[in-house]
Design an enzyme around this catalytic site. Structure first.
Site, PDB file in Angstrom:
ATOM      1  N   PHE A 164       0.867   3.863   3.330  1.00  0.00           N
ATOM      2  CA  PHE A 164       1.510   4.973   2.605  1.00  0.00           C
ATOM      3  C   PHE A 164       2.734   4.539   1.809  1.00  0.00           C
ATOM      4  CE2 PHE A 164       4.326   4.969   6.341  1.00  0.00           C
ATOM      5  CZ  PHE A 164       5.549   5.172   5.732  1.00  0.00           C
ATOM      6  N   GLU A 181      -4.102   8.293   3.774  1.00  0.00           N
ATOM      7  CA  GLU A 181      -4.328   9.748   3.771  1.00  0.00           C
ATOM      8  C   GLU A 181      -3.007  10.501   3.541  1.00  0.00           C
ATOM      9  OE1 GLU A 181      -4.596   7.645   6.137  1.00  0.00           O
ATOM     10  OE2 GLU A 181      -3.977   8.399   8.101  1.00  0.00           O
ATOM     11  N   SER A 198       0.072  -1.324   9.413  1.00  0.00           N
ATOM     12  CA  SER A 198       0.772  -1.732  10.636  1.00  0.00           C
ATOM     13  C   SER A 198       0.020  -2.864  11.341  1.00  0.00           C
ATOM     14  CB  SER A 198       0.859  -0.518  11.571  1.00  0.00           C
ATOM     15  OG  SER A 198      -0.456  -0.101  11.908  1.00  0.00           O
ATOM     16  N   CYS A 217       7.934  -3.227   4.103  1.00  0.00           N
ATOM     17  CA  CYS A 217       7.650  -4.299   5.061  1.00  0.00           C
ATOM     18  C   CYS A 217       8.581  -5.481   4.827  1.00  0.00           C
ATOM     19  CB  CYS A 217       6.196  -4.738   4.952  1.00  0.00           C
ATOM     20  SG  CYS A 217       5.852  -5.478   3.367  1.00  0.00           S
ATOM     21  N   GLU A 236       9.545  -2.679  15.024  1.00  0.00           N
ATOM     22  CA  GLU A 236       9.653  -2.209  13.639  1.00  0.00           C
ATOM     23  C   GLU A 236      10.046  -0.739  13.669  1.00  0.00           C
ATOM     24  OE1 GLU A 236       5.993  -1.952  11.222  1.00  0.00           O
ATOM     25  OE2 GLU A 236       7.211  -2.627   9.531  1.00  0.00           O
TER      26      GLU A 236
HETATM   27  P1  NAD Z   1      -1.105   2.284   9.121  1.00  0.00           P
HETATM   28  O1  NAD Z   1      -1.513   1.015   9.770  1.00  0.00           O
HETATM   29  O2  NAD Z   1      -0.879   3.482   9.972  1.00  0.00           O
HETATM   30  O3  NAD Z   1      -2.213   2.728   8.031  1.00  0.00           O
HETATM   31  C1  NAD Z   1      -2.713   1.818   7.088  1.00  0.00           C
HETATM   32  C2  NAD Z   1      -4.139   2.223   6.738  1.00  0.00           C
HETATM   33  O4  NAD Z   1      -4.948   2.157   7.907  1.00  0.00           O
HETATM   34  C3  NAD Z   1      -4.246   3.632   6.190  1.00  0.00           C
HETATM   35  O5  NAD Z   1      -5.119   3.622   5.083  1.00  0.00           O
HETATM   36  C4  NAD Z   1      -4.812   4.435   7.370  1.00  0.00           C
HETATM   37  O6  NAD Z   1      -5.663   5.463   6.959  1.00  0.00           O
HETATM   38  C5  NAD Z   1      -5.583   3.407   8.163  1.00  0.00           C
HETATM   39  N1  NAD Z   1      -5.524   3.627   9.621  1.00  0.00           N
HETATM   40  C6  NAD Z   1      -4.509   4.183  10.345  1.00  0.00           C
HETATM   41  N2  NAD Z   1      -4.799   4.149  11.663  1.00  0.00           N
HETATM   42  C7  NAD Z   1      -6.010   3.559  11.781  1.00  0.00           C
HETATM   43  C8  NAD Z   1      -6.849   3.222  12.899  1.00  0.00           C
HETATM   44  N3  NAD Z   1      -6.492   3.504  14.150  1.00  0.00           N
HETATM   45  N4  NAD Z   1      -8.026   2.610  12.653  1.00  0.00           N
HETATM   46  C9  NAD Z   1      -8.411   2.323  11.387  1.00  0.00           C
HETATM   47  N5  NAD Z   1      -7.660   2.623  10.302  1.00  0.00           N
HETATM   48  C10 NAD Z   1      -6.479   3.231  10.491  1.00  0.00           C
HETATM   49  O7  NAD Z   1       0.190   1.950   8.228  1.00  0.00           O
HETATM   50  P2  NAD Z   1       1.122   2.954   7.418  1.00  0.00           P
HETATM   51  O8  NAD Z   1       1.896   3.782   8.391  1.00  0.00           O
HETATM   52  O9  NAD Z   1       0.339   3.640   6.363  1.00  0.00           O
HETATM   53  O10 NAD Z   1       2.097   1.921   6.685  1.00  0.00           O
HETATM   54  C11 NAD Z   1       3.255   1.393   7.288  1.00  0.00           C
HETATM   55  C12 NAD Z   1       2.982   0.028   7.883  1.00  0.00           C
HETATM   56  O11 NAD Z   1       2.454  -0.851   6.898  1.00  0.00           O
HETATM   57  C13 NAD Z   1       4.254  -0.649   8.387  1.00  0.00           C
HETATM   58  O12 NAD Z   1       3.974  -1.252   9.616  1.00  0.00           O
HETATM   59  C14 NAD Z   1       4.562  -1.680   7.321  1.00  0.00           C
HETATM   60  O13 NAD Z   1       5.303  -2.798   7.760  1.00  0.00           O
HETATM   61  C15 NAD Z   1       3.174  -2.080   6.926  1.00  0.00           C
HETATM   62  N6  NAD Z   1       3.143  -2.720   5.619  1.00  0.00           N
HETATM   63  C16 NAD Z   1       2.972  -4.066   5.589  1.00  0.00           C
HETATM   64  C17 NAD Z   1       2.991  -4.729   4.383  1.00  0.00           C
HETATM   65  C18 NAD Z   1       2.829  -6.217   4.336  1.00  0.00           C
HETATM   66  O14 NAD Z   1       2.749  -6.747   3.253  1.00  0.00           O
HETATM   67  N7  NAD Z   1       2.788  -6.916   5.442  1.00  0.00           N
HETATM   68  C19 NAD Z   1       3.157  -4.001   3.190  1.00  0.00           C
HETATM   69  C20 NAD Z   1       3.312  -2.613   3.264  1.00  0.00           C
HETATM   70  C21 NAD Z   1       3.306  -1.975   4.499  1.00  0.00           C
END
Ligand code: NAD
Length: 485
Positions: free
Chosen positions: A150, A177, A227, A282, A376
């Site tokens: 997101f 989403e 994440s 991140c 985090e």
């Molecule tokens: P998230 O992991 O909750 O969601 C990421 C994606 O995974 C979304 O499209 C979501 O629909 C899907 N998802 C969520 N839960 C899931 C599950 N149980 N099974 C399968 N798919 C699932 O992450 P977020 O809250 O959208 O974003 C924040 C996180 O992203 C932070 O931890 C941040 O550090 C990380 N991030 C990392 C980088 C990087 O380059 N390393 C860059 C941006 C964000």
């Protein structure tokens, strides 16, 4: 509801999902309902894969110099629609307008890199024995998927889509989403830039769609950003069905501040790094380790933090749950004996009472075992620890399971090199609070911040989005025949 319901995008058309399930899209800025998005089913994904497969033969056979013409035009369209895209990005994500402008400018830079790909994928050729030539070519994989988080509704999709598509693949994008709107606009701009139907598709949804992408036999490669918890799930599930996978996870980035650091610049950088995009980056500074006496720098960080005001130069965090989680962390630190120097809890913005704001928070005298030191937080919070030596600071940084970024603030070049060599992170800054490598350099962390080989952007992404074809040829009858020919 401000916008029409969000639809999937398949074969160049916005299409209703076969599922009746929807989710509200709410602006974190003021809690207003923006739209509703479909929680698609695997049937929708099947349709998108079919469309992408149908588009692949013609797109992959189009010479790369022609393919990148689409991205020259797309870049111009991003420039033309910058203001409108930035407004949409702020509305759905909650970041400030200025931060959204920077995000779209980054999309432009990412696209600019994609237009340079023909110069980088020329392959190699060599006469390996008399009259016999070996040649390598970068060949696209087929249908690939990109699952995004997101926190950058436009930029993270543009980490993958320009390079993967310019290299000849057809893509299925799965937006977060929580922020499904920007991606639809990107699809419209790609179409206006001349991208053939079916080359770029969007399927909205959450867990069910991510699992279906990992399992789908028609998808060759999966990139994921989000994440660490989900990165691990996606990496394991996608590779279990023999797909190529690259999964970027969360982070806990450490800034090491040495007593010789330039106070004003250091304080500004630390404050900007911890609070930019409301700490939902991140690459955000989440932990600072002061080596020796850095009290005057900590005072200046607090001064800088107090200038950051929710609703003015600080955006909202994504949801009520996020706000509660961040405030819970601050409470835990206080209970565990840390000192809250600047407290961002209970922030509200007049007229936007349903917005989800957390003010900048500076926590000092944090101990390495506390939750704010190791986990985090993903909010505008910096946890300050103190050590006597650089090696103690490095031990704390090295012990953290993540490894996205680390930075050092010092004027001593030798000491900076010592830390670059020993920090356990993929991206290191010297007097830089957010050490994101700019194109053509690639983006990617280490340890639990990334699973898979290579990086997601820049030159390194070429290896992920292509496979190598090696051909050995002999045309002249005079070439001898021996074991090497
Ligand atoms: P998230 O992991 O909750 O969601 C990421 C994606 O995974 C979304 O499209 C979501 O629909 C899907 N998802 C969520 N839960 C899931 C599950 N149980 N099974 C399968 N798919 C699932 O992450 P977020 O809250 O959208 O974003 C924040 C996180 O992203 C932070 O931890 C941040 O550090 C990380 N991030 C990392 C980088 C990087 O380059 N390393 C860059 C941006 C964000």
């Amino acid at each position: 509801m401000k916008y029409a319901p969000v639809q999937n995008y398949i074969s160049g058309k916005f299409t209703n999902s076969t599922s009746q399930r929807t989710l509200d899209v709410v602006s974190p800025l003021d809690g207003n309902l923006l739209s509703k998005m479909p929680m698609s089913s695997s049937k929708d994904l099947d349709m998108a894969v079919k469309a992408a497969k149908a588009a692949f033969p013609a797109w992959s056979k189009t010479p790369i110099k022609e393919r990148v013409q689409v991205f020259f035009r797309y870049k111009t369209l991003l420039e033309k629609h910058l203001k409108e895209l930035a407004e949409l990005c702020s509305e759905e994500n909650g970041k400030t307008y200025g931060e959204s402008v920077a995000e779209i400018e980054k999309c432009i830079e990412l696209t600019e890199f994609a237009t340079s790909l023909p110069q980088l994928v020329t392959g190699e050729i060599l006469e390996v024995s008399k009259g016999v030539e070996c040649r390598t070519e970068h060949v696209p994989l087929g249908v690939v998927a990109s699952i995004v988080p997101f926190n950058f509704p436009a930029m993270v999709p543009n980490w993958t889509l320009p390079n993967a598509i310019a290299l000849g693949n057809c893509m299925i994008m799965k937006p977060s989403e929580k922020v499904p709107l920007c991606c639809g606009r990107l699809a419209e701009l790609l179409k206006a830039a001349g991208l053939p139907d079916g080359v770029f598709n969007i399927i909205h949804g959450d867990v069910e769609i991510v699992e279906a992408i990992c399992d789908h036999p028609g998808i060759e490669a999966v990139s994921f950003v989000g994440s660490t918890k989900v990165a691990k799930i996606v990496y394991q599930r996608a590779t279990k069905s023999y797909k190529r996978a690259l999964a970027l996870g969360g982070a806990k980035n450490h800034l090491m501040v040495l007593p010789d650091a330039i106070p004003g610049m250091t304080a500004q950088n630390v404050a900007a790094s911890m609070s930019g995009c409301a700490g939902q980056r991140c690459m955000a500074a989440s932990a600072m380790i002061g080596v020796g006496n850095v009290d005057s720098i900590v005072d200046k960080i607090c001064e800088e933090a107090r200038k950051i005001v929710p609703g003015e130069n600080l955006g909202a965090v994504i949801s009520k749950e996020s706000k509660e989680r961040i405030e819970r962390y601050i409470g835990e630190a206080e209970r565990d004996g840390a000192k809250i120097l600047v407290d961002g809890r209970n922030a509200t913005v007049k007229g936007k009472e349903k917005g989800t704001y957390v003010g900048p928070t500076v926590i000092d005298y944090v101990k390495p075992g506390m939750s704010v030191a190791t986990e985090e937080i993903f909010g505008p919070v910096i946890s300050i620890m103190r050590t006597n030596t650089v090696d103690e600071a490095l031990a704390i940084e090295n012990a953290n399971p993540y490894g996205n970024a680390a930075s050092v603030f010092t004027q001593n070049g030798g000491m900076a090199r010592y830390i670059i060599d020993r920090a356990s992170a993929g991206m290191i800054g010297v007097n830089v609070g957010v050490p994101v490598p700019r194109e053509p350099f690639s983006f990617g962390g280490w340890n639990e911040s990334k699973f898979g080989v290579g990086d997601i952007t820049g030159k390194s992404s070429i290896e992920f989005w292509t496979k190598l074809k090696k051909s050995t040829t002999k045309w002249n009858a005079e070439a001898g025949v021996n074991w090497m020919s």
